[in-house]
Design a protein around this motif. Sequence first.
Motif, PDB file in Angstrom:
ATOM      1  N   GLN A 252       0.843  -1.188   0.000  1.00  0.00           N
ATOM      2  CA  GLN A 252       0.000   0.000   0.000  1.00  0.00           C
ATOM      3  C   GLN A 252       0.880   1.240   0.000  1.00  0.00           C
ATOM      4  OE1 GLN A 252      -2.713  -0.102   3.317  1.00  0.00           O
ATOM      5  NE2 GLN A 252      -3.867  -1.849   2.524  1.00  0.00           N
ATOM      6  N   THR A 271      -3.926   2.941  -9.850  1.00  0.00           N
ATOM      7  CA  THR A 271      -4.487   1.934  -8.961  1.00  0.00           C
ATOM      8  C   THR A 271      -5.109   2.588  -7.739  1.00  0.00           C
ATOM      9  OG1 THR A 271      -2.765   0.388  -9.677  1.00  0.00           O
ATOM     10  CG2 THR A 271      -4.014  -0.204  -7.708  1.00  0.00           C
ATOM     11  N   GLU A 272      -6.423   2.615  -7.697  1.00  0.00           N
ATOM     12  CA  GLU A 272      -7.126   3.251  -6.575  1.00  0.00           C
ATOM     13  C   GLU A 272      -6.866   2.520  -5.261  1.00  0.00           C
ATOM     14  OE1 GLU A 272     -11.672   4.691  -5.360  1.00  0.00           O
ATOM     15  OE2 GLU A 272     -11.330   3.465  -7.155  1.00  0.00           O
ATOM     16  N   ASN A 273      -6.823   1.192  -5.308  1.00  0.00           N
ATOM     17  CA  ASN A 273      -6.665   0.411  -4.086  1.00  0.00           C
ATOM     18  C   ASN A 273      -5.292   0.569  -3.443  1.00  0.00           C
ATOM     19  OD1 ASN A 273      -9.255  -0.578  -4.349  1.00  0.00           O
ATOM     20  ND2 ASN A 273      -8.622  -2.422  -5.449  1.00  0.00           N
ATOM     21  N   PRO A 276      -5.599   3.341   0.102  1.00  0.00           N
ATOM     22  CA  PRO A 276      -6.849   3.165   0.855  1.00  0.00           C
ATOM     23  C   PRO A 276      -7.174   4.321   1.789  1.00  0.00           C
ATOM     24  CG  PRO A 276      -5.109   1.754   1.740  1.00  0.00           C
ATOM     25  CD  PRO A 276      -4.596   2.305   0.446  1.00  0.00           C
ATOM     26  N   LYS A 279      -8.054   8.331  -0.797  1.00  0.00           N
ATOM     27  CA  LYS A 279      -8.780   8.300  -2.062  1.00  0.00           C
ATOM     28  C   LYS A 279      -9.310   9.670  -2.474  1.00  0.00           C
ATOM     29  CE  LYS A 279      -9.963   3.406  -1.938  1.00  0.00           C
ATOM     30  NZ  LYS A 279     -11.012   2.384  -2.055  1.00  0.00           N
TER      31      LYS A 279
END
Length: 460
Positions: A252, A271-273, A276, A279
């Motif tokens: 992350q 990559t949005e993930n 976390p 955002k």
Amino acid sequence: MSVASDSPVHSSSSDDLAAFLETELDSDSDSSSESFPIGQAHDADAQLSNHRLKRQKLEYPEDETENVASVTFSEEISEASSSKVPCEHPGTFGNMCFVCGQKVEVTGVSFGYIHKGFKLQQDEVTRLRDIDMKALQSQRKLCLVLDLDHTLLNSTVLRDLKPEEEYLKSHTHSLQDVSGGDIFMLEFMHMMTKLRPFVHSFLKEASTMFVMYIYTMGDRPYARQMAKLLDPKGEYFGERIISRDDGTMKHQKSLDVVLGQEKAVLILDDTENAWPGHKDNLIVIERYHFFASSCKQFDHRFQSLSQLKSDESEPDGVLSAVLKVLKQTHSLFFQDGGEDLSSRDVRSLLKQVRKEILKGCKVVFSRVFPTKCRAEDHPLWRVAEGLGATCATEVDASVTHVVGMDVGTEKVRWAVREKKFVVHRGWIDAANYLWKKQPEENFGLEQLKKQGTDDVTVEK
């Protein structure tokens, strides 16, 4: 490593840190600039004391309209030298406080990309971010964190090149002068890298509005090599190159290792993930799939750009579109002269910009969501609302668009009769990635059939 000289665009805190590191590490011996001699702690104690005596005064740069010189490391050192003031140990090199020289265990944030073994207490990080914010505002700049792979460039291992990609080997540019090139053979790393079209113009223009960081899930050697391709003169990133070796969370990314206040930081990533906890700071960009291995990595069935012997457009491509968003957000942050910026936050401004994209559109979906899924909970519904559209489950005269998968559904037939727009979900996806309402005629259901998609669900 010369942190100060390598960083072309400084905030006050990065200037302070860089100058302090230079003084503390400027030994009379030939010790390495890449690491602190932790194993020789007792000798380092004496050396560190001598180095501190060399620092007479350290000030932050003054702006014509604002003087941000306040608390400096030199003042902390002076205080710590007096027995009347106990050192608070704001940070360490290895296990030694960089102010008083004592061996301490600091629980804080590691900033290994600034210097190996460098760690700061959270209170010190907050202090530096506050100072940094003042300096950025005086320069009318914000922070921009940039991902590498599939965002600014695309890399592949040489052994993964398809036969139809072999032609690329004769089109690579010299590593001796990378300024005019966009595709490079890095044989010592057994890979080939293609820079995304418009990336040079993007970085040049963005650098006038932002202090920029690289943040990649690649390792440090890869990150630094890619930085050399993107920024051969060290004009844009300096030492602000963060790799997975520098992160605080596995798999992350987080802004805890970025010396900028969250309300002034924008992130560009495919990559949005990966983000976390951030955002609302994130601009999700469409992935750049130049090599066939990139398509395979994400299980895409279409051919890559290299296989098609094609590429994105420079003036109308993804990076060009994102640059406009960055300019718009930056302009909103500093509008009205920017006298009082304490209440400004890029996260709310980014939402404001997004809400304008599909403003005035009322959308109904047909055969897009699974029957067991509540329409309002589906990600596509939420994306459309985030873009400013009004979403509904039933058609009426106020509906402007029906998003469907099949020309035979009742809602689609109604839309055709009532001369409403009928598009597939790609119309919303494209608006989301390109930050601009797209021509409906490019996303008709007939285009969906040509793509041969088999995403069939039951109408809801």
